[in-house]
Design an enzyme around this catalytic site. Structure first.
Site, short mmCIF file in Angstrom:
data_model
loop_
_atom_site.label_atom_id
_atom_site.label_comp_id
_atom_site.label_asym_id
_atom_site.label_seq_id
_atom_site.Cartn_x
_atom_site.Cartn_y
_atom_site.Cartn_z
N LYS A 134 1.01 -1.03 -0.05
CA LYS A 134 -0.07 0.07 -0.12
C LYS A 134 0.86 1.26 -0.21
CE LYS A 134 -0.39 -0.12 4.99
NZ LYS A 134 -1.22 -0.59 6.28
N TYR B 191 15.69 30.36 4.57
CA TYR B 191 14.44 31.23 5.32
C TYR B 191 14.87 31.47 6.64
CZ TYR B 191 11.75 30.39 1.29
OH TYR B 191 10.97 30.04 -0.34
C1 LIG Z 1 -0.28 -1.50 6.75
C2 LIG Z 1 -1.04 -2.93 7.27
C3 LIG Z 1 -0.27 -4.01 7.52
C4 LIG Z 1 1.18 -3.93 7.57
O1 LIG Z 1 1.70 -3.66 8.67
P1 LIG Z 1 3.30 -3.53 9.03
O2 LIG Z 1 3.26 -3.08 10.45
O3 LIG Z 1 4.14 -2.67 8.10
O4 LIG Z 1 3.90 -5.02 8.95
C5 LIG Z 1 -0.91 -5.29 7.82
N1 LIG Z 1 -2.19 -5.27 8.02
C6 LIG Z 1 -3.04 -4.21 7.66
C7 LIG Z 1 -4.64 -4.22 7.81
C8 LIG Z 1 -2.41 -2.85 7.35
O5 LIG Z 1 -3.33 -1.59 7.18
#
Ligand SMILES: *Cc1c(COP(=O)(O)O)cnc(C)c1O
Length: 338
Positions: A33, A247
């Protein structure tokens, strides 16, 4: 505009450790993701697929479409289906949303075992399955999410117990509907919490990228950071004693010194809170305020490594590596270094 360098060696090393921990490649679902936590979804998908990973997890349909050719199935966590796709499955996050799903969609029911963000309660399992069946959906999984697998406390244990009890009921019920379910609850920290994996799959994100940080009292896997962030030099100058850079001129040179400006700023993911405080792993100090598209550092290196582990930068700005990685500009150049 800066460069993201990716280590294939580190990624494979992490996959080896995860596969060993959970009992095989077949149990790994790579979480891609948000552009694979800033790494570049297609690049990571390709390598994970070559390694033998068959499952992936994303947030949106658009993300799933980008990588589906590399996997048997892509689980979509955060969007209701606008199509019926044979290699997509969708997480159902509430009873109400079932009515909006197109008939024939493949779904995985999210159980709220204690995170209390979303999902249906264990006692709503029967009702949820009934609604899913009536809608003409195909249930292919039952899932949940740990809220504190990275900390040493009882939290992990009671969520595990609730999920295990729900799995037994769901298995029996699924037969009635002719469904074959897969079960998964663990994120990266969850995958490293117990000696063996009692589920069909783990959803690993941060461990894959080598930035998992467990509680100091818990065993820490020897992962390697996959991503390093580099800036390309725009200009160099000598700052005379008493002159200021950037800045509001918050950095003043005490003596004549060479500084250079690099092509990365807060618009590219370099959190501005690190202004005038950050020091790179090679000891190069950030000078003055971080601008939108640039930042100045001591010295005159042509290419400057800003960080080689996002957790180091995160600590300086008071956040976690996840946020630093997820906020890396999608337009940054990304390349493998090995
Ligand atoms: C993002 C996510 C993961 C992965 O989590 P990590 O801590 O990065 O391994 C797993 N399950 C869900 C539902 C998530 O949203």
């Amino acid at each position: 505009m800066g460069t993201i360098k990716l280590s294939r060696k580190a990624l494979i090393h992490n996959l080896d450790i995860i596969a060993h921990q959970v009992g095989g490649k077949d149990k790994i679902a790579v979480v891609l993701k948000d552009n694979a936590y800033g790494h570049g979804a297609v690049l990571i998908a390709q390598t994970a697929s070559e390694y033998g990973v068959k499952q992936a997890v994303v947030r949106l349909e658009r993300e799933a479409e980008e990588i589906v050719r590399y996997f048997d199935n892509v689980l979509i966590l955060g969007q209701k289906p606008t199509q019926v796709h044979p290699h997509f499955s969708y997480a159902i996050n509430s009873l109400e949303e079932i009515a909006q799903y197109p008939s024939g969609a493949r779904v995985e029911l999210k159980i709220d075992t204690g995170m209390h963000r979303n999902g249906v309660f264990p006692e709503q399992l029967e009702e949820a399955f009934e609604k899913i069946a009536q809608r003409g959906l195909i249930c292919v999984g039952l899932m949940s999410h740990f809220r504190a697998a990275d900390t040493l406390s009882s939290e992990w244990f009671w969520q595990r117990k609730i999920f295990d009890a729900t799995k037994i009921r769901a298995s029996a019920l699924a037969k009635k509907y002719g469904w074959s379910l897969r079960f998964h609850i663990s994120n990266s920290a969850g995958a490293f919490r117990s000696a063996e994996c009692s589920d069909d799959m783990v959803r690993v994100g941060i461990a894959l990228y080598g930035c998992l940080e467990m509680d100091k009292t818990l065993e820490q896997p020897e992962l390697q950071s996959v991503l390093s962030l580099w800036g390309d030099k725009i200009a160099t100058r000598v700052l005379k004693a008493g002159e200021r850079v950037g800045y509001n001129g918050i950095y003043e040179a005490q003596s004549d010194e060479v500084i250079s400006t690099y092509d990365l700023g807060y618009a590219n993911g370099l959190d501005r809170l690190a202004s005038n405080r950050y020091v790179t792993p090679e000891g190069i100090e950030l000078r003055g305020r971080i601008s939108m598209d640039s930042a100045s550092f001591a010295g005159d290196a042509e290419q400057l490594m800003i960080f080689d582990n996002a957790n180091d930068y995160a600590r300086i700005v008071g956040t976690i590596g996840y946020e630093i990685l997820a906020c890396l500009d999608k337009d940054l150049k990304r390349e493998w270094i090995d």
